[in-house]
Design a protein around this motif. Structure first.
Motif, PDB file in Angstrom:
ATOM      1  N   VAL A  65       0.843  -1.196   0.000  1.00 52.54           N
ATOM      2  CA  VAL A  65       0.000   0.000   0.000  1.00 52.54           C
ATOM      3  C   VAL A  65       0.877   1.245   0.000  1.00 52.54           C
ATOM      4  N   ARG A  66       1.928   1.237   0.796  1.00 55.98           N
ATOM      5  CA  ARG A  66       2.810   2.407   0.865  1.00 55.98           C
ATOM      6  C   ARG A  66       3.493   2.674  -0.479  1.00 55.98           C
ATOM      7  N   ARG A  67       3.955   1.620  -1.154  1.00 54.99           N
ATOM      8  CA  ARG A  67       4.578   1.806  -2.474  1.00 54.99           C
ATOM      9  C   ARG A  67       3.554   2.301  -3.488  1.00 54.99           C
ATOM     10  N   ASN A  68       2.339   1.770  -3.396  1.00 53.42           N
ATOM     11  CA  ASN A  68       1.250   2.199  -4.276  1.00 53.42           C
ATOM     12  C   ASN A  68       0.939   3.678  -4.061  1.00 53.42           C
ATOM     13  N   HIS A  69       0.867   4.071  -2.789  1.00 55.11           N
ATOM     14  CA  HIS A  69       0.592   5.466  -2.439  1.00 55.11           C
ATOM     15  C   HIS A  69       1.718   6.375  -2.932  1.00 55.11           C
ATOM     16  N   LEU A  70       2.958   5.947  -2.758  1.00 56.52           N
ATOM     17  CA  LEU A  70       4.094   6.733  -3.246  1.00 56.52           C
ATOM     18  C   LEU A  70       4.009   6.924  -4.757  1.00 56.52           C
ATOM     19  N   ASN A  71       3.629   5.867  -5.468  1.00 56.10           N
ATOM     20  CA  ASN A  71       3.486   5.980  -6.913  1.00 56.10           C
ATOM     21  C   ASN A  71       2.416   7.000  -7.278  1.00 56.10           C
ATOM     22  N   ASP A  72       1.300   7.008  -6.533  1.00 57.71           N
ATOM     23  CA  ASP A  72       0.270   8.031  -6.736  1.00 57.71           C
ATOM     24  C   ASP A  72       0.838   9.425  -6.508  1.00 57.71           C
ATOM     25  N   LEU A  73       1.594   9.580  -5.416  1.00 56.31           N
ATOM     26  CA  LEU A  73       2.166  10.893  -5.077  1.00 56.31           C
ATOM     27  C   LEU A  73       3.159  11.381  -6.124  1.00 56.31           C
ATOM     28  N   GLU A  74       3.766  10.452  -6.845  1.00 60.92           N
ATOM     29  CA  GLU A  74       4.707  10.817  -7.900  1.00 60.92           C
ATOM     30  C   GLU A  74       4.015  11.117  -9.225  1.00 60.92           C
ATOM     31  N   ASN A  75       2.825  10.588  -9.445  1.00 61.72           N
ATOM     32  CA  ASN A  75       2.179  10.704 -10.756  1.00 61.72           C
ATOM     33  C   ASN A  75       0.942  11.588 -10.805  1.00 61.72           C
ATOM     34  N   LEU A  81      -1.032  19.139 -12.620  1.00 62.05           N
ATOM     35  CA  LEU A  81      -0.370  20.382 -13.018  1.00 62.05           C
ATOM     36  C   LEU A  81      -0.283  20.498 -14.542  1.00 62.05           C
ATOM     37  N   VAL A  82       0.178  19.447 -15.189  1.00 61.47           N
ATOM     38  CA  VAL A  82       0.228  19.461 -16.656  1.00 61.47           C
ATOM     39  C   VAL A  82      -1.184  19.609 -17.209  1.00 61.47           C
ATOM     40  N   GLY A  83      -2.148  18.965 -16.557  1.00 62.13           N
ATOM     41  CA  GLY A  83      -3.542  19.058 -16.995  1.00 62.13           C
ATOM     42  C   GLY A  83      -4.077  20.484 -16.963  1.00 62.13           C
ATOM     43  N   LEU A  84      -3.680  21.255 -15.955  1.00 61.37           N
ATOM     44  CA  LEU A  84      -4.107  22.665 -15.914  1.00 61.37           C
ATOM     45  C   LEU A  84      -3.547  23.446 -17.097  1.00 61.37           C
ATOM     46  N   PHE A  85      -2.281  23.207 -17.408  1.00 58.52           N
ATOM     47  CA  PHE A  85      -1.690  23.872 -18.586  1.00 58.52           C
ATOM     48  C   PHE A  85      -2.411  23.418 -19.856  1.00 58.52           C
ATOM     49  N   VAL A 133      -0.410   9.483 -20.972  1.00 55.16           N
ATOM     50  CA  VAL A 133      -1.390  10.567 -21.012  1.00 55.16           C
ATOM     51  C   VAL A 133      -0.742  11.881 -20.590  1.00 55.16           C
ATOM     52  N   THR A 134       0.006  11.857 -19.496  1.00 55.91           N
ATOM     53  CA  THR A 134       0.653  13.083 -19.017  1.00 55.91           C
ATOM     54  C   THR A 134       1.634  13.608 -20.055  1.00 55.91           C
ATOM     55  N   VAL A 135       2.417  12.723 -20.658  1.00 61.28           N
ATOM     56  CA  VAL A 135       3.371  13.132 -21.702  1.00 61.28           C
ATOM     57  C   VAL A 135       2.622  13.688 -22.914  1.00 61.28           C
ATOM     58  N   HIS A 140       1.304  18.428 -26.184  1.00 60.14           N
ATOM     59  CA  HIS A 140       0.281  19.337 -26.731  1.00 60.14           C
ATOM     60  C   HIS A 140       0.509  20.762 -26.244  1.00 60.14           C
ATOM     61  N   VAL A 141       0.765  20.909 -24.943  1.00 65.56           N
ATOM     62  CA  VAL A 141       1.009  22.245 -24.380  1.00 65.56           C
ATOM     63  C   VAL A 141       2.229  22.881 -25.031  1.00 65.56           C
ATOM     64  N   LEU A 142       3.318  22.133 -25.122  1.00 66.41           N
ATOM     65  CA  LEU A 142       4.559  22.686 -25.698  1.00 66.41           C
ATOM     66  C   LEU A 142       4.378  23.056 -27.160  1.00 66.41           C
ATOM     67  N   ARG A 143       3.665  22.236 -27.913  1.00 62.56           N
ATOM     68  CA  ARG A 143       3.409  22.554 -29.327  1.00 62.56           C
ATOM     69  C   ARG A 143       2.534  23.788 -29.470  1.00 62.56           C
TER      70      ARG A 143
END
Length: 146
Positions: A65-75, A81-85, A133-135, A140-143
């Protein structure tokens, strides 16, 4: 019309899916606590109420669970943030919704494949779908801005 209002269908869809993944990420804290109590694997000696452990106990289910949560916190924050842009670039609504749905589905599948557990490559595929998806949104934002 401002990009960041609920009249904008792209922002509305982003807010909806963003809220789902944030709630999922927040639920991981509660799942960690549930796993700790059910296994008796607490993080600190003072957490052992009424017991005197000789050492801190570790549990594979708690660590999952902790590793799963860390992965969420990283992604998830990166996606948000990218989604707002991305929303600010006024993308085509159906394309934006597809991005948001894939990311949300990928994070839910990542968690399920981690916690059930489901044999690899299920978790890896879910992870890479979300990263993709994030990439894609970042490209899209950069283009758009260049």
């Amino acid at each position: 019309m401002s990009a960041f209002t609920l009249e904008n269908p792209v922002f509305r869809d982003f807010a909806y899916h963003g809220t789902i993944v944030l709630l999922k990420m927040g639920a991981m804290s509660f799942l960690t606590a549930i796993k700790r109590f059910s296994t008796g694997a607490f993080a600190s000696k003072e957490d052992y109420i009424g017991k005197k452990p000789k050492e801190i106990v570790s549990s594979e289910s708690v660590e999952r669970v902790r590793r799963n949560h860390l992965n969420d916190l990283e992604n998830i924050p990166l996606f948000l943030l990218v989604g707002l842009f991305y929303v600010a670039t006024s993308p085509e609504p159906s394309q934006a919704l597809l991005h948001f749905r894939i990311f949300t589905f990928s994070r839910i599948m990542h968690t399920l494949s981690y916690q059930i557990p489901i044999r690899q490559p299920a978790r890896a595929l879910a992870f890479f779908a979300g990263v993709g998806v994030t990439v894609s949104m970042a490209v899209h934002v950069l283009r758009t801005l260049h």
